[in-house]
Write a protein that holds these residues in place. Structure first.
Motif, short mmCIF file in Angstrom:
data_model
loop_
_atom_site.label_atom_id
_atom_site.label_comp_id
_atom_site.label_asym_id
_atom_site.label_seq_id
_atom_site.Cartn_x
_atom_site.Cartn_y
_atom_site.Cartn_z
N CYS A 14 0.93 -1.22 -0.07
CA CYS A 14 0.09 0.04 -0.09
C CYS A 14 0.79 1.44 0.06
CB CYS A 14 -0.77 -0.14 1.29
SG CYS A 14 -0.05 0.03 2.73
N SER A 20 -4.92 2.26 4.56
CA SER A 20 -5.08 1.05 4.21
C SER A 20 -5.28 0.03 5.15
CB SER A 20 -3.91 0.30 3.35
OG SER A 20 -3.92 1.05 2.08
N TYR A 24 -8.83 -2.06 5.43
CA TYR A 24 -9.15 -3.54 5.67
C TYR A 24 -9.67 -4.25 6.96
CZ TYR A 24 -7.03 -4.28 0.95
OH TYR A 24 -6.63 -4.17 -0.40
N THR A 25 -9.35 -3.29 8.13
CA THR A 25 -9.80 -3.61 9.34
C THR A 25 -11.00 -3.08 9.79
OG1 THR A 25 -8.33 -2.05 10.39
CG2 THR A 25 -7.49 -4.06 10.47
N LEU A 28 -13.45 -3.55 5.94
CA LEU A 28 -13.88 -4.86 5.67
C LEU A 28 -14.06 -5.83 6.84
CD1 LEU A 28 -11.64 -5.25 2.44
CD2 LEU A 28 -13.80 -4.40 2.53
N LEU A 30 -11.46 -7.17 8.52
CA LEU A 30 -10.44 -8.33 8.80
C LEU A 30 -9.76 -8.13 10.09
CD1 LEU A 30 -8.72 -8.45 5.39
CD2 LEU A 30 -10.78 -9.71 6.31
N ILE A 56 -4.26 -12.13 4.24
CA ILE A 56 -3.72 -11.16 3.64
C ILE A 56 -2.34 -10.60 4.43
CG2 ILE A 56 -3.86 -8.54 2.90
CD1 ILE A 56 -6.69 -9.30 2.19
N LEU A 58 -0.37 -6.99 4.66
CA LEU A 58 -0.61 -5.77 3.98
C LEU A 58 0.87 -4.99 4.28
CD1 LEU A 58 -2.06 -3.43 3.06
CD2 LEU A 58 -2.90 -2.85 5.34
N ASP A 118 -9.64 -0.60 -3.11
CA ASP A 118 -9.24 -0.22 -2.02
C ASP A 118 -8.45 1.24 -2.08
OD1 ASP A 118 -6.57 -0.20 -3.12
OD2 ASP A 118 -6.06 -1.75 -1.67
N ILE A 124 -11.39 -4.60 -5.69
CA ILE A 124 -11.76 -5.53 -4.82
C ILE A 124 -13.19 -6.14 -5.28
CG2 ILE A 124 -12.53 -5.95 -2.45
CD1 ILE A 124 -9.63 -5.20 -2.49
#
Length: 129
Positions: A14, A20, A24-25, A28, A30, A56, A58, A118, A124
C-alpha cells in the motif's frame, strides 16, 4: 505432482499504511493477527485474517511504484471476497462513502458480483454465493 492444499495468503503493498490498515480492518472487518515494523526497511507488515483464517499480508514501503493500469495489468487482477448477501455488503460499504460498480451477473455461474477499489485503487470484488 505438487501437494498443494490451499492459498495461504495474498500480499498487498500500500502507499498509505494508516489509510489501508483502516480500510482492511475497520471497513472490511479483517482481524489483525500481527503487526510488525521493520526499521531497516522503513516498512510495516500487517498479517490479517478473515473468519480466523490468515489471508492478507499488508505491506508498506517508502515510495512504491504505482500499478500501471486497472485491472488489466500483468499480475494480480483483483482480490475477491465471497458474501452471502450482496445488497447488505453494498449498503455497509456505502456507509463509508465507498461506491460499488453496478451489480453484474457471472455469465458462467449466474452468480451476482460487484467491484470496489481499495485506497490504492486495487480492485476488490464481492461475489455472492
Amino acid at each position: 505432482m505438487l501437494n498443494l492444499n490451499s492459498i495461504h495468503h495474498i500480499a498487498i503493498i500500500c502507499s498509505d499504511y494508516k489509510k489501508s490498515k483502516a480500510f482492511y480492518t475497520e471497513i472490511l472487518g479483517l482481524e489483525v493477527l500481527q503487526e510488525v515494523y521493520r526499521k531497516e526497511r522503513d516498512s510495516y507488515k500487517l498479517d490479517l485474517a478473515l473468519n480466523g483464517q490468515y489471508v492478507i499480508e499488508l505491506f508498506s514501503f517508502p515510495n512504491p511504484p504505482k500499478r500501471p493500469s486497472r485491472p488489466e495489468a500483468v499480475g494480480l487482477r483483483h482480490l475477491a471476497f465471497s458474501t452471502s448477501d450482496l445488497e447488505v455488503c453494498i449498503a455497509e460499504l456505502a456507509k463509508y462513502q465507498i461506491e460499488s460498480e453496478p451489480i453484474r451477473i457471472d455469465e458462467f455461474t449466474g452468480k451476482r458480483f460487484t467491484f470496489i477499489a481499495d485506497p490504492d485503487d486495487l480492485p476488490i470484488e464481492f461475489y455472492e454465493v
